[in-house]
Design a protein around this motif. Sequence first.
Motif, mmCIF file in Angstrom:
data_model
loop_
_atom_site.group_PDB
_atom_site.id
_atom_site.type_symbol
_atom_site.label_atom_id
_atom_site.label_comp_id
_atom_site.label_asym_id
_atom_site.label_seq_id
_atom_site.Cartn_x
_atom_site.Cartn_y
_atom_site.Cartn_z
ATOM 1 N N UNK A 60 0.851 -1.182 0.000
ATOM 2 C CA UNK A 60 0.000 0.000 0.000
ATOM 3 C C UNK A 60 0.893 1.242 0.000
ATOM 4 N N UNK A 61 0.517 2.216 -0.758
ATOM 5 C CA UNK A 61 1.290 3.443 -0.883
ATOM 6 C C UNK A 61 0.999 4.413 0.249
ATOM 7 N N UNK A 62 1.925 5.333 0.453
ATOM 8 C CA UNK A 62 1.789 6.350 1.499
ATOM 9 C C UNK A 62 0.451 7.066 1.409
ATOM 10 N N UNK A 63 0.090 7.512 0.228
ATOM 11 C CA UNK A 63 -1.160 8.275 0.089
ATOM 12 C C UNK A 63 -2.366 7.448 0.523
ATOM 13 N N UNK A 64 -2.346 6.155 0.229
ATOM 14 C CA UNK A 64 -3.456 5.284 0.630
ATOM 15 C C UNK A 64 -3.479 5.083 2.139
ATOM 16 N N UNK A 116 -2.297 7.177 4.388
ATOM 17 C CA UNK A 116 -2.727 8.430 5.013
ATOM 18 C C UNK A 116 -4.241 8.564 4.988
ATOM 19 N N UNK A 117 -4.839 8.298 3.844
ATOM 20 C CA UNK A 117 -6.289 8.420 3.715
ATOM 21 C C UNK A 117 -6.990 7.425 4.641
ATOM 22 N N UNK A 118 -6.497 6.182 4.660
ATOM 23 C CA UNK A 118 -7.082 5.149 5.507
ATOM 24 C C UNK A 118 -7.004 5.525 6.991
ATOM 25 N N UNK A 119 -5.832 5.967 7.427
ATOM 26 C CA UNK A 119 -5.638 6.325 8.831
ATOM 27 C C UNK A 119 -6.485 7.535 9.221
ATOM 28 N N UNK A 120 -6.552 8.500 8.331
ATOM 29 C CA UNK A 120 -7.350 9.703 8.608
ATOM 30 C C UNK A 120 -8.825 9.346 8.754
ATOM 31 N N UNK A 121 -9.315 8.513 7.869
ATOM 32 C CA UNK A 121 -10.726 8.123 7.933
ATOM 33 C C UNK A 121 -11.011 7.288 9.169
#
Length: 69
Positions: A1-5, A7-12
């Motif tokens: 999984x990429x950084x951007x994914x 970040x989005x997952x953790x934020x949500x």
Amino acid sequence: MLLKERLRELRKEKKETQVQVAEAIGIVEQHYQKFEGGVNLPNLENAWKLADHFGVTIDYLVGRSDKRG
């Protein structure tokens, strides 16, 4: 999984907005949006802040490990 994914997952998971994450680590919203959009990568200082904010390791954050802690 990429950084951007990650970040989005953790934020949500934390039910936070991009604005809230940006404020928590001391950057402007547009700067954080570029991380989550995959346009820019965070420098080491911001990577540490993001990992601390989300309670994960930098290795997890950047996709080098699937272990969060």
